[in-house]
Design a protein around this motif. Structure first.
Motif, PDB file in Angstrom:
ATOM      1  N   VAL A  60      54.637  35.400  33.885  1.00 45.27           N
ATOM      2  CA  VAL A  60      54.871  34.048  34.399  1.00 45.27           C
ATOM      3  C   VAL A  60      54.262  33.967  35.802  1.00 45.27           C
ATOM      4  CG1 VAL A  60      56.606  32.319  35.039  1.00 45.27           C
ATOM      5  CG2 VAL A  60      57.030  33.845  33.099  1.00 45.27           C
ATOM      6  N   GLU A  61      53.571  32.868  36.062  1.00 41.78           N
ATOM      7  CA  GLU A  61      53.051  32.646  37.405  1.00 41.78           C
ATOM      8  C   GLU A  61      53.845  31.529  38.056  1.00 41.78           C
ATOM      9  OE1 GLU A  61      48.828  33.151  38.431  1.00 41.78           O
ATOM     10  OE2 GLU A  61      48.890  31.006  38.922  1.00 41.78           O
ATOM     11  N   VAL A  62      54.356  31.794  39.251  1.00 37.20           N
ATOM     12  CA  VAL A  62      55.083  30.794  40.029  1.00 37.20           C
ATOM     13  C   VAL A  62      54.148  30.359  41.152  1.00 37.20           C
ATOM     14  CG1 VAL A  62      57.085  30.345  41.512  1.00 37.20           C
ATOM     15  CG2 VAL A  62      57.333  31.771  39.460  1.00 37.20           C
ATOM     16  N   ARG A  63      53.876  29.048  41.196  1.00 36.44           N
ATOM     17  CA  ARG A  63      52.951  28.491  42.187  1.00 36.44           C
ATOM     18  C   ARG A  63      53.691  27.541  43.116  1.00 36.44           C
ATOM     19  NH1 ARG A  63      48.254  26.597  37.937  1.00 36.44           N
ATOM     20  NH2 ARG A  63      47.607  28.696  37.310  1.00 36.44           N
ATOM     21  N   GLY A  81      41.613  32.895  33.473  1.00 29.44           N
ATOM     22  CA  GLY A  81      41.909  31.471  33.335  1.00 29.44           C
ATOM     23  C   GLY A  81      43.333  31.137  33.711  1.00 29.44           C
ATOM     24  N   THR A  82      43.802  30.027  33.212  1.00 32.07           N
ATOM     25  CA  THR A  82      45.159  29.568  33.496  1.00 32.07           C
ATOM     26  C   THR A  82      46.163  30.386  32.692  1.00 32.07           C
ATOM     27  OG1 THR A  82      44.345  27.337  33.871  1.00 32.07           O
ATOM     28  CG2 THR A  82      46.707  27.569  33.436  1.00 32.07           C
ATOM     29  N   PRO A  83      47.164  30.921  33.355  1.00 30.31           N
ATOM     30  CA  PRO A  83      48.181  31.696  32.630  1.00 30.31           C
ATOM     31  C   PRO A  83      48.926  30.810  31.626  1.00 30.31           C
ATOM     32  CG  PRO A  83      48.490  31.841  35.014  1.00 30.31           C
ATOM     33  CD  PRO A  83      47.438  30.831  34.773  1.00 30.31           C
ATOM     34  N   PRO A  84      49.423  31.403  30.549  1.00 33.63           N
ATOM     35  CA  PRO A  84      50.144  30.607  29.551  1.00 33.63           C
ATOM     36  C   PRO A  84      51.522  30.150  30.014  1.00 33.63           C
ATOM     37  CG  PRO A  84      50.126  32.907  28.937  1.00 33.63           C
ATOM     38  CD  PRO A  84      49.255  32.784  30.146  1.00 33.63           C
ATOM     39  N   ASN A  85      52.093  30.804  31.008  1.00 35.11           N
ATOM     40  CA  ASN A  85      53.429  30.479  31.510  1.00 35.11           C
ATOM     41  C   ASN A  85      53.335  30.225  33.007  1.00 35.11           C
ATOM     42  OD1 ASN A  85      55.073  31.169  29.007  1.00 35.11           O
ATOM     43  ND2 ASN A  85      53.942  33.058  29.357  1.00 35.11           N
ATOM     44  N   VAL A  86      53.476  28.956  33.394  1.00 35.35           N
ATOM     45  CA  VAL A  86      53.318  28.573  34.798  1.00 35.35           C
ATOM     46  C   VAL A  86      54.488  27.701  35.219  1.00 35.35           C
ATOM     47  CG1 VAL A  86      51.890  27.312  36.459  1.00 35.35           C
ATOM     48  CG2 VAL A  86      50.803  28.643  34.654  1.00 35.35           C
ATOM     49  N   VAL A  87      55.001  27.989  36.414  1.00 37.75           N
ATOM     50  CA  VAL A  87      56.038  27.171  37.035  1.00 37.75           C
ATOM     51  C   VAL A  87      55.473  26.753  38.390  1.00 37.75           C
ATOM     52  CG1 VAL A  87      58.426  27.105  37.861  1.00 37.75           C
ATOM     53  CG2 VAL A  87      57.824  28.526  35.884  1.00 37.75           C
ATOM     54  N   GLU A  88      55.384  25.440  38.639  1.00 34.90           N
ATOM     55  CA  GLU A  88      54.770  24.964  39.875  1.00 34.90           C
ATOM     56  C   GLU A  88      55.620  23.876  40.506  1.00 34.90           C
ATOM     57  OE1 GLU A  88      50.533  23.193  41.528  1.00 34.90           O
ATOM     58  OE2 GLU A  88      50.608  24.127  39.552  1.00 34.90           O
ATOM     59  N   MET A  89      55.685  23.923  41.840  1.00 40.92           N
ATOM     60  CA  MET A  89      56.482  22.945  42.572  1.00 40.92           C
ATOM     61  C   MET A  89      56.041  22.901  44.024  1.00 40.92           C
ATOM     62  SD  MET A  89      59.545  25.609  42.502  1.00 40.92           S
ATOM     63  CE  MET A  89      58.593  26.402  41.243  1.00 40.92           C
ATOM     64  N   ASP A  90      56.566  21.907  44.758  1.00 40.68           N
ATOM     65  CA  ASP A  90      56.286  21.799  46.188  1.00 40.68           C
ATOM     66  C   ASP A  90      57.167  22.802  46.950  1.00 40.68           C
ATOM     67  OD1 ASP A  90      58.773  20.241  47.514  1.00 40.68           O
ATOM     68  OD2 ASP A  90      58.434  19.500  45.470  1.00 40.68           O
ATOM     69  N   PRO A  91      56.814  23.060  48.208  1.00 45.59           N
ATOM     70  CA  PRO A  91      57.554  24.068  48.988  1.00 45.59           C
ATOM     71  C   PRO A  91      59.057  23.794  49.123  1.00 45.59           C
ATOM     72  CG  PRO A  91      55.465  23.623  50.041  1.00 45.59           C
ATOM     73  CD  PRO A  91      55.613  22.620  48.925  1.00 45.59           C
ATOM     74  N   ARG A  92      59.440  22.547  49.380  1.00 48.45           N
ATOM     75  CA  ARG A  92      60.871  22.262  49.568  1.00 48.45           C
ATOM     76  C   ARG A  92      61.652  22.545  48.281  1.00 48.45           C
ATOM     77  NH1 ARG A  92      65.096  18.385  49.882  1.00 48.45           N
ATOM     78  NH2 ARG A  92      66.258  18.710  51.814  1.00 48.45           N
ATOM     79  N   THR A  93      61.102  22.122  47.153  1.00 52.16           N
ATOM     80  CA  THR A  93      61.778  22.375  45.879  1.00 52.16           C
ATOM     81  C   THR A  93      61.919  23.865  45.626  1.00 52.16           C
ATOM     82  OG1 THR A  93      60.987  20.275  44.980  1.00 52.16           O
ATOM     83  CG2 THR A  93      61.712  21.937  43.389  1.00 52.16           C
ATOM     84  N   TRP A  94      60.854  24.637  45.893  1.00 48.67           N
ATOM     85  CA  TRP A  94      60.953  26.082  45.720  1.00 48.67           C
ATOM     86  C   TRP A  94      62.070  26.657  46.577  1.00 48.67           C
ATOM     87  CZ3 TRP A  94      60.905  30.240  43.138  1.00 48.67           C
ATOM     88  CH2 TRP A  94      61.033  31.465  43.773  1.00 48.67           C
ATOM     89  N   LEU A  95      62.121  26.250  47.826  1.00 49.68           N
ATOM     90  CA  LEU A  95      63.136  26.806  48.726  1.00 49.68           C
ATOM     91  C   LEU A  95      64.544  26.399  48.301  1.00 49.68           C
ATOM     92  CD1 LEU A  95      61.249  26.418  52.108  1.00 49.68           C
ATOM     93  CD2 LEU A  95      61.677  28.537  50.824  1.00 49.68           C
ATOM     94  N   LEU A  96      64.701  25.202  47.769  1.00 48.56           N
ATOM     95  CA  LEU A  96      66.000  24.791  47.235  1.00 48.56           C
ATOM     96  C   LEU A  96      66.410  25.686  46.066  1.00 48.56           C
ATOM     97  CD1 LEU A  96      65.560  20.921  47.384  1.00 48.56           C
ATOM     98  CD2 LEU A  96      67.256  22.253  48.658  1.00 48.56           C
ATOM     99  N   LEU A  97      65.455  25.995  45.200  1.00 44.88           N
ATOM    100  CA  LEU A  97      65.732  26.886  44.070  1.00 44.88           C
ATOM    101  C   LEU A  97      66.011  28.310  44.548  1.00 44.88           C
ATOM    102  CD1 LEU A  97      62.922  25.673  41.664  1.00 44.88           C
ATOM    103  CD2 LEU A  97      65.368  25.228  41.418  1.00 44.88           C
ATOM    104  N   ALA A  98      65.175  28.797  45.454  1.00 52.83           N
ATOM    105  CA  ALA A  98      65.305  30.172  45.939  1.00 52.83           C
ATOM    106  C   ALA A  98      66.617  30.400  46.679  1.00 52.83           C
ATOM    107  CB  ALA A  98      64.126  30.515  46.847  1.00 52.83           C
ATOM    108  N   SER A  99      67.153  29.342  47.280  1.00 53.06           N
ATOM    109  CA  SER A  99      68.396  29.461  48.050  1.00 53.06           C
ATOM    110  C   SER A  99      69.648  29.122  47.243  1.00 53.06           C
ATOM    111  CB  SER A  99      68.327  28.551  49.274  1.00 53.06           C
ATOM    112  OG  SER A  99      68.259  27.200  48.863  1.00 53.06           O
ATOM    113  N   GLY A 100      69.465  28.717  46.007  1.00 59.86           N
ATOM    114  CA  GLY A 100      70.615  28.369  45.177  1.00 59.86           C
ATOM    115  C   GLY A 100      71.163  26.981  45.431  1.00 59.86           C
ATOM    116  N   LEU A 101      70.447  26.172  46.194  1.00 61.25           N
ATOM    117  CA  LEU A 101      70.901  24.809  46.468  1.00 61.25           C
ATOM    118  C   LEU A 101      70.463  23.827  45.382  1.00 61.25           C
ATOM    119  CD1 LEU A 101      70.186  24.765  50.304  1.00 61.25           C
ATOM    120  CD2 LEU A 101      72.421  24.940  49.170  1.00 61.25           C
ATOM    121  N   GLU A 102      69.654  24.312  44.456  1.00 60.74           N
ATOM    122  CA  GLU A 102      69.163  23.493  43.342  1.00 60.74           C
ATOM    123  C   GLU A 102      69.064  24.370  42.106  1.00 60.74           C
ATOM    124  OE1 GLU A 102      68.774  20.813  41.337  1.00 60.74           O
ATOM    125  OE2 GLU A 102      67.923  19.805  43.080  1.00 60.74           O
ATOM    126  N   ASP A 103      69.102  23.741  40.954  1.00 61.33           N
ATOM    127  CA  ASP A 103      69.037  24.406  39.667  1.00 61.33           C
ATOM    128  C   ASP A 103      67.669  24.119  39.032  1.00 61.33           C
ATOM    129  OD1 ASP A 103      69.623  23.521  36.540  1.00 61.33           O
ATOM    130  OD2 ASP A 103      70.546  25.424  37.123  1.00 61.33           O
TER     131      ASP A 103
END
Length: 132
Positions: A60-63, A81-103
């Motif tokens: 999985v590639e997280v962008r 090429g493009t990986p078959p499993n990609v998760v992409e988001m803006d910086p604020r959304t990533w940080l919300l996820l990484a900190s447990g403030l978002e699901d």
């Protein structure tokens, strides 16, 4: 200097936590001024690279443009090429996820995260990276 970690170098958990704490008020309250670009970049890079450390692999590639892209989670390796499993988001959304403030499921549901591939949702198993 916070956040200057070479891609192959292990992330210091204390440094990552410190970088996340710098952006914590902004994550909890969207009316707070955004952190400086260098502070934001440090928090994004260190937390994403921590994900790659705790969930090693390349299925999985997280962008999080424009700051980082990491490969994680054991399984079939992607090489071209493009990986078959990609998760992409803006910086604020990533940080919300990484900190447990978002699901992750909620962020995907409301369109802040794009997740493609049958294994993309597995990223949720490794979140949060650090609670702040």
């Amino acid at each position: 200097m916070i956040g200057r970690v070479a891609p192959g170098k292990a992330v210091d958990p204390a440094e990552m936590r410190s970088a996340m704490l710098v952006v914590g008020d902004w994550l909890r309250d969207g009316t707070v001024d955004a952190p400086a670009r260098a502070e934001l970049a440090a928090a994004v890079r260190l937390s994403a690279r921590t994900l790659a450390q705790i969930a090693p692999g390349a299925s999985v590639e997280v962008r999080v443009p424009p700051f980082v892209a990491v490969q994680c989670i054991q399984g079939p390796r992607h090489t071209r090429g493009t990986p078959p499993n990609v998760v992409e988001m803006d910086p604020r959304t990533w940080l919300l996820l990484a900190s447990g403030l978002e699901d992750l499921a909620h962020a995907v549901g409301d369109g802040r995260v794009t997740a493609s591939g049958s294994r993309a949702a597995e990223v949720a198993s490794w979140l949060p990276i650090v609670r702040i």
